[in-house]
Design a protein around this motif. Structure first.
Motif, PDB file in Angstrom:
ATOM      1  N   VAL A   1     -33.525 -19.813 -28.860  1.00 21.90           N
ATOM      2  CA  VAL A   1     -33.275 -18.364 -28.788  1.00 21.90           C
ATOM      3  C   VAL A   1     -31.856 -17.953 -28.407  1.00 21.90           C
ATOM      4  CG1 VAL A   1     -35.713 -17.902 -28.282  1.00 21.90           C
ATOM      5  CG2 VAL A   1     -34.088 -18.029 -26.402  1.00 21.90           C
TER       6      VAL A   1
ATOM      7  N   ALA B   1     -30.059  -8.799 -21.545  1.00 25.95           N
ATOM      8  CA  ALA B   1     -31.470  -8.680 -21.155  1.00 25.95           C
ATOM      9  C   ALA B   1     -32.250  -9.888 -21.683  1.00 25.95           C
ATOM     10  CB  ALA B   1     -32.063  -7.380 -21.705  1.00 25.95           C
ATOM     11  N   ASP B   2     -32.045 -10.212 -22.953  1.00 21.90           N
ATOM     12  CA  ASP B   2     -32.705 -11.382 -23.521  1.00 21.90           C
ATOM     13  C   ASP B   2     -32.235 -12.672 -22.847  1.00 21.90           C
ATOM     14  OD1 ASP B   2     -34.305  -9.993 -25.203  1.00 21.90           O
ATOM     15  OD2 ASP B   2     -33.242 -10.513 -27.056  1.00 21.90           O
TER      16      ASP B   2
ATOM     17  N   GLN C   1     -31.368 -13.081 -19.754  1.00 27.02           N
ATOM     18  CA  GLN C   1     -32.070 -13.251 -18.471  1.00 27.02           C
ATOM     19  C   GLN C   1     -33.483 -13.771 -18.704  1.00 27.02           C
ATOM     20  OE1 GLN C   1     -31.374  -9.946 -15.495  1.00 27.02           O
ATOM     21  NE2 GLN C   1     -30.179  -9.134 -17.172  1.00 27.02           N
ATOM     22  N   LYS C   2     -34.147 -13.227 -19.727  1.00 23.19           N
ATOM     23  CA  LYS C   2     -35.484 -13.739 -20.087  1.00 23.19           C
ATOM     24  C   LYS C   2     -35.401 -15.218 -20.427  1.00 23.19           C
ATOM     25  CE  LYS C   2     -36.975 -10.810 -23.361  1.00 23.19           C
ATOM     26  NZ  LYS C   2     -37.812 -10.377 -24.502  1.00 23.19           N
ATOM     27  N   ALA C   3     -34.400 -15.570 -21.241  1.00 22.60           N
ATOM     28  CA  ALA C   3     -34.297 -16.945 -21.734  1.00 22.60           C
ATOM     29  C   ALA C   3     -34.106 -17.938 -20.592  1.00 22.60           C
ATOM     30  CB  ALA C   3     -33.154 -17.065 -22.740  1.00 22.60           C
TER      31      ALA C   3
END
Lengths: 240, 240
Positions: free
Chosen positions: B163, B171-172, B174-176
């Motif tokens: 990803v 934001a993505d 931090q999710k990753a």
């Protein structure tokens, strides 16, 4: 390196191995790492191997030879051994012997080494799966930990930790080991296609399914793509 | 062990570290592994560490001391160094010095060791991220490989490989890193909560977000559960 995994489930067993071997990054070859010892209906034993090819090939050759000898005994032949525990002991002793001999030839500080997963069942016996260490000792898969891995095991462990339980179906089990392998293939160059997969149904005492998955295999690629998509979709939907 | 990861993206940088240290399985403690050196608006440097605590703590203490000295120079202080490359060199030299000194005290065959990720930007300069090896040499994150990992990096690599791209949003990102950590936490006991995460926005030259995620953190647990569900659902839908 290598990645091999075996699942011991209520319905049966699933084994998967890659085929890449390398002596340095510029010397890569394909070797089978999954070996079947079978008297269909009576006894089935599958062995997958990781480690130095000189150790694993010699060990498998000796096990095969010991089983084929006209004067083979339950003490020496894994096709005659009375229990799967005895099979694990024979494999462990053979592996440790081979390793010791090769180590003496190499006289290196860190010599050649190998690990193996031995899975099988004889008629009337229990289905069992062992991980054999280079020194010949071993551990066994249980209800609590129904899978064993050798080689590059870390990349593919999270998916197994999440989905594999003793009551996992054999269809799901095949998916799980293939996805576990898929993660490993993506993240580690030393593990490579083609793959060998086999399924042994409980109390069947024969190799139920034996499948070689080549680099271009369409169903594997579709599965891999679908998994990538599922991960990306799942990732997109999650909020923090 | 430890797991730390840093992403270098177009919009900025994200760093995440765990806090578990252990000297044997029966001696587990919590130590911060993320350190900020900051002159807000002028310069920001984040360092995350893996390896022997005696090495990492002494290295960070010396870097701090060198920066605080009244006669600090651009050659000795990472808060005065003219470029991020020079910062990486100072950190590398300090780490290598500390390691050498401790190795001499230990006189072990395999002495104490540590690795670090150093990320930062000074006003007018480029945002850069380096992985510093125990010997003081280093590599840098690039467009092709926009992330660096230290410690137990294998479990959490597949999700990053899938990803993370340079244009991934913060934001993505931090999710990753949190999902990458989640996989590692599940599969390896030597990595543990709480977690430290920070976000540095491009050209902002300050720590944008600094967040400690405690063991009971609800949003992290929800994200972890949602990810488990997404994986299981994805797994269920795939056919082989």
């Amino acid at each position: 390196m290598t990645y091999c995994v075996g699942l011991l489930l209520n319905e049966g067993m699933v084994m998967l191995s890659d085929t890449r071997t390398n002596a340095g990054l510029d010397n890569i070859a394909t070797y089978r790492k999954m070996f079947q010892f079978e008297e269909p209906g009576e006894r089935v034993i599958t062995i997958v191997t990781a480690g130095s090819l000189s150790v694993t090939q010699t060990t498998i050759a000796r096990l095969r030879e010991a089983a084929d000898l006209p004067d083979a005994t339950p003490e020496t032949s894994i096709l005659l051994a009375p229990t799967m525990l005895k099979v694990a002991e024979i494999v462990g002793a053979t592996l440790a012997d081979v390793r010791r001999e090769i180590d003496q030839k190499l006289s290196m500080a860190q010599g050649a080494s190998a690990t193996m997963i031995v899975a099988g069942q004889r008629k009337g016996g229990t289905m069992r799966m062992f991980l054999i260490y280079p020194e010949g000792n071993f551990i066994e898969a249980t209800e609590d930990t129904p899978y064993l891995q050798i080689g590059e095991h870390k990349y593919g462990k999270p998916i197994l930790d999440r989905v594999v339980k003793p009551n996992t179906t054999l269809a799901d089990a095949q998916k799980a080991v293939l996805l576990s392998m898929d993660s490993t293939l993506r993240s580690n160059l030393s593990v490579g296609m083609p793959l060998d997969m086999c399924v042994i149904y409980r109390d069947d005492c024969r190799v139920g399914i034996q499948r070689r998955i080549e680099a271009g295999d369409e169903s594997f690629r579709n599965m891999s793509d679908a998994w990538s998509k599922a991960l990306r979709d799942g990732f997109t939907q999650i909020t923090i």
